[in-house]
Design an enzyme around this catalytic site. Structure first.
Site, PDB file in Angstrom:
ATOM      1  CG  LEU A 102      27.543  45.823  33.876  1.00 59.73           C
ATOM      2  CD1 LEU A 102      26.826  44.858  34.809  1.00 59.73           C
ATOM      3  CD2 LEU A 102      27.220  45.503  32.417  1.00 59.73           C
ATOM      4  CG  HIS A 118      37.371  43.433  42.797  1.00 55.64           C
ATOM      5  ND1 HIS A 118      37.827  43.807  41.554  1.00 55.64           N
ATOM      6  CD2 HIS A 118      38.178  44.046  43.696  1.00 55.64           C
ATOM      7  CE1 HIS A 118      38.863  44.611  41.682  1.00 55.64           C
ATOM      8  NE2 HIS A 118      39.112  44.754  42.962  1.00 55.64           N
ATOM      9  CG  ASP A 154      35.417  46.603  41.181  1.00 50.59           C
ATOM     10  OD1 ASP A 154      36.556  46.825  40.764  1.00 50.59           O
ATOM     11  OD2 ASP A 154      34.558  45.947  40.551  1.00 50.59           O
ATOM     12  CD  GLU A 183      38.584  35.367  41.695  1.00 47.98           C
ATOM     13  OE1 GLU A 183      39.762  35.761  41.628  1.00 47.98           O
ATOM     14  OE2 GLU A 183      37.763  35.449  40.757  1.00 47.98           O
TER      15      GLU A 183
HETATM   16  C1  GRF Z   1      39.167  36.589  38.052  1.00 49.29           C
HETATM   17  O1  GRF Z   1      40.210  36.811  38.965  1.00 49.29           O
HETATM   18  C2  GRF Z   1      38.044  37.539  38.358  1.00 49.29           C
HETATM   19  O2  GRF Z   1      37.961  37.920  39.715  1.00 49.29           O
HETATM   20  C3  GRF Z   1      38.416  38.708  37.556  1.00 49.29           C
HETATM   21  O3  GRF Z   1      38.855  38.166  36.331  1.00 49.29           O
HETATM   22  C4  GRF Z   1      39.565  36.970  36.630  1.00 49.29           C
HETATM   23  C5  GRF Z   1      39.312  35.948  35.542  1.00 49.29           C
HETATM   24  O4  GRF Z   1      38.224  35.210  35.790  1.00 49.29           O
HETATM   25  N1  GRF Z   1      37.335  39.642  37.383  1.00 49.29           N
HETATM   26  P1  GRF Z   1      37.719  33.944  34.881  1.00 49.29           P
HETATM   27  O5  GRF Z   1      38.755  32.855  34.953  1.00 49.29           O
HETATM   28  O6  GRF Z   1      37.541  34.438  33.496  1.00 49.29           O
HETATM   29  O7  GRF Z   1      36.460  33.535  35.560  1.00 49.29           O
END
Ligand code: GRF
Length: 225
Positions: A102, A118, A154, A183
């Site tokens: 961004l 991240h 990040d 996550e």
């Molecule tokens: C995840 O590991 C996230 O941390 C990274 O992209 C991966 C895919 O995420 N930025 P998602 O399944 O599309 O939410």
């Protein structure tokens, strides 16, 4: 700066930016549906058509939109993002598997109101391929980080992190899978803390008054015998 106004505050109006499968989006949707998170997902925006996350939004009747970044400057693309998010009255933006960096156009339009996740323990392993970099480096712990997006890569103030063990025999896929599970736990939690007005940004740090810490839970890998 503290975010919004207490437990009884209204659901946070959320905009989710995706580029792929959308499993983090799904974790946020599920947390809302299980009343673990007071959020009103106003719009899901993808910079790529036909991705899994758009299907997840469609299945839940959540408005979604594709805004392609192709052939546009970062600023032009971000201006379109800002306009779309504002048209849905979005208060908080959650980047969930969103692969575009961004620009200040977006970051300044939503100061400390953009989160990203991240798959590493920031500041370690910034950028793409963090899970493979951690596995190849031979770290014994890795994890994931939710942070407020600033104008760096990040490196914004950290809201919440989760730690997972990494073992020499683990390949990148095993590490990624182990991290992804966490996550899906910490992202809804970060948004919940925001909605409840419990995040206070002080310089580089995010204070969460009254949250306490897991100070006595020490992890050692390999475990001491
Ligand atoms: C995840 O590991 C996230 O941390 C990274 O992209 C991966 C895919 O995420 N930025 P998602 O399944 O599309 O939410």
């Amino acid at each position: 700066m503290s975010t919004s106004a207490g437990q009884e505050s209204p659901p946070v109006k959320l905009g989710v930016l995706i580029s792929g499968e959308g499993t983090n989006l799904q974790a946020i949707i599920d947390a809302v549906e299980h009343s673990e998170l007071k959020a009103d997902i106003r719009v899901v925006i993808s910079n790529k058509p036909g991705v899994g996350g758009l299907e997840r939004a469609r299945r839940r009747g959540i408005p979604s939109k594709v805004i392609s970044h192709r052939g546009k400057s970062r600023e032009q693309f971000d201006s379109e993002l800002v306009a779309a998010l504002r048209s849905h009255e979005v208060e908080l933006v959650a980047c969930a598997g969103f692969t575009r960096l961004l620009s200040p156009v977006m970051v300044r339009a939503f100061p400390y109101r953009i989160m990203n996740i991240h798959p590493a323990l920031c500041p370690a392993f910034p950028g793409t391929g963090a899970q493979r970099a951690a596995a190849d480096y031979g770290v014994r712990f890795s994890g994931c980080t939710v942070f407020f997006v600033t104008e760096g890569v990040d490196d914004g103030p950290i809201i919440i992190q989760a730690v997972v063990p990494v073992n020499p025999e683990d390949d990148a896929a095993a590490v990624a899978e182990r991290i992804l599970l966490q996550e899906h736990r910490i992202y809804p939690e970060a948004i919940r803390l925001y909605q409840q007005g419990r995040l206070e940004v002080r310089g580089r740090k995010v204070l969460v008054p009254g949250m306490g810490s897991p100070a006595d839970e020490v992890l050692i890998n390999p475990p001491l015998k």
